[in-house]
Design a protein around this motif. Structure first.
Motif, short mmCIF file in Angstrom:
data_model
loop_
_atom_site.label_atom_id
_atom_site.label_comp_id
_atom_site.label_asym_id
_atom_site.label_seq_id
_atom_site.Cartn_x
_atom_site.Cartn_y
_atom_site.Cartn_z
N LEU A 87 -3.51 25.88 16.48
CA LEU A 87 -3.55 25.29 17.49
C LEU A 87 -5.03 24.34 17.05
CD1 LEU A 87 -6.65 28.56 18.02
CD2 LEU A 87 -4.70 27.87 19.56
N ARG A 88 -4.96 24.44 15.57
CA ARG A 88 -5.11 22.69 15.17
C ARG A 88 -4.97 22.47 13.58
NH1 ARG A 88 -9.18 26.17 15.50
NH2 ARG A 88 -11.08 26.66 14.37
N LYS A 89 -4.98 21.84 12.63
CA LYS A 89 -4.99 21.17 11.90
C LYS A 89 -6.00 20.92 11.17
CE LYS A 89 -0.49 19.88 11.73
NZ LYS A 89 1.54 18.65 11.32
N ILE A 145 -1.97 29.25 6.43
CA ILE A 145 -2.20 29.33 8.35
C ILE A 145 -2.97 30.38 8.16
CG2 ILE A 145 -0.05 30.89 9.10
CD1 ILE A 145 1.65 29.62 7.67
N HIS A 146 -3.46 30.36 8.65
CA HIS A 146 -5.13 30.32 8.81
C HIS A 146 -4.82 31.58 10.56
CE1 HIS A 146 -9.50 31.72 8.67
NE2 HIS A 146 -9.86 31.55 9.17
N LYS A 197 -3.33 22.92 6.46
CA LYS A 197 -3.41 23.86 7.05
C LYS A 197 -3.43 24.39 8.20
CE LYS A 197 -7.79 23.00 4.37
NZ LYS A 197 -8.85 22.79 4.39
N VAL A 198 -3.72 24.91 8.43
CA VAL A 198 -3.68 25.49 10.21
C VAL A 198 -4.32 27.04 10.96
CG1 VAL A 198 -0.78 24.08 10.53
CG2 VAL A 198 -1.25 26.49 10.06
N GLU A 233 7.19 24.57 7.72
CA GLU A 233 6.94 22.94 7.49
C GLU A 233 5.41 23.22 7.54
OE1 GLU A 233 10.58 22.31 10.16
OE2 GLU A 233 11.77 23.49 9.52
N ALA A 234 4.95 23.17 8.87
CA ALA A 234 3.80 22.26 8.99
C ALA A 234 2.78 22.97 7.80
CB ALA A 234 3.17 23.32 10.29
N VAL A 235 3.34 23.38 6.86
CA VAL A 235 2.36 23.72 5.67
C VAL A 235 2.80 23.60 4.86
CG1 VAL A 235 0.43 24.98 6.92
CG2 VAL A 235 2.07 26.07 6.06
N GLY A 236 3.99 23.09 4.18
CA GLY A 236 4.67 22.80 3.59
C GLY A 236 5.29 23.91 2.66
N LEU A 237 4.70 25.21 3.35
CA LEU A 237 5.92 26.41 2.62
C LEU A 237 7.35 26.26 2.24
CD1 LEU A 237 3.94 29.19 4.08
CD2 LEU A 237 3.84 28.82 1.92
#
Length: 114
Positions: free
Chosen positions: A111-113, A10-11, A101-102, A34-38
């Motif tokens: 903002l974006r993947k 998550i950046h 990564k997001v 969830e978006a990054v699988g944590l």
């Protein structure tokens, strides 16, 4: 040979609250996790782009949709509210993996993947 590889990132997230009185961890909205699988309780490396702080802790799932990221416990002395951070998790693997990564804005919206 086992390699330690980036699995989740998550950046440019922004710390909303720093709470020294809590027992420890970083609270991240569950939808962002969830978006990054944590997963809840997973070990994470947190780095501050604002002031250079760096620490390891564990991810704690927070309420989805809030955009609230909270640094808890002693970590709140190292990384404070308002700092831009990167949250990373790693995995052991014998083969290459594609990390999730997001990039976030200051409200911790994706903002974006990447």
């Amino acid at each position: 040979m086992q390699l330690v590889l980036l699995k989740s990132k998550i950046h440019r997230a922004c710390v909303s609250i720093a709470d020294v009185e809590y027992e420890g961890s970083i609270e991240i909205p569950s939808d962002l996790m969830e978006a990054v699988g944590l997963i809840d309780g997973e070990r994470v490396l947190v780095t501050s782009a604002s002031k250079g702080g760096r620490l390891e802790t564990y991810a704690q799932a927070g309420k989805p949709g809030t955009g609230t990221i909270i640094m808890n416990g002693g970590a709140a002395h190292v990384i404070k509210a308002g700092e831009r951070i990167t949250i990373m998790a790693f995995a052991l693997s014998k083969t290459p993996i594609v990390p999730l990564k997001v990039v976030c804005n200051e409200k911790n919206e994706i903002l974006r993947k990447i």
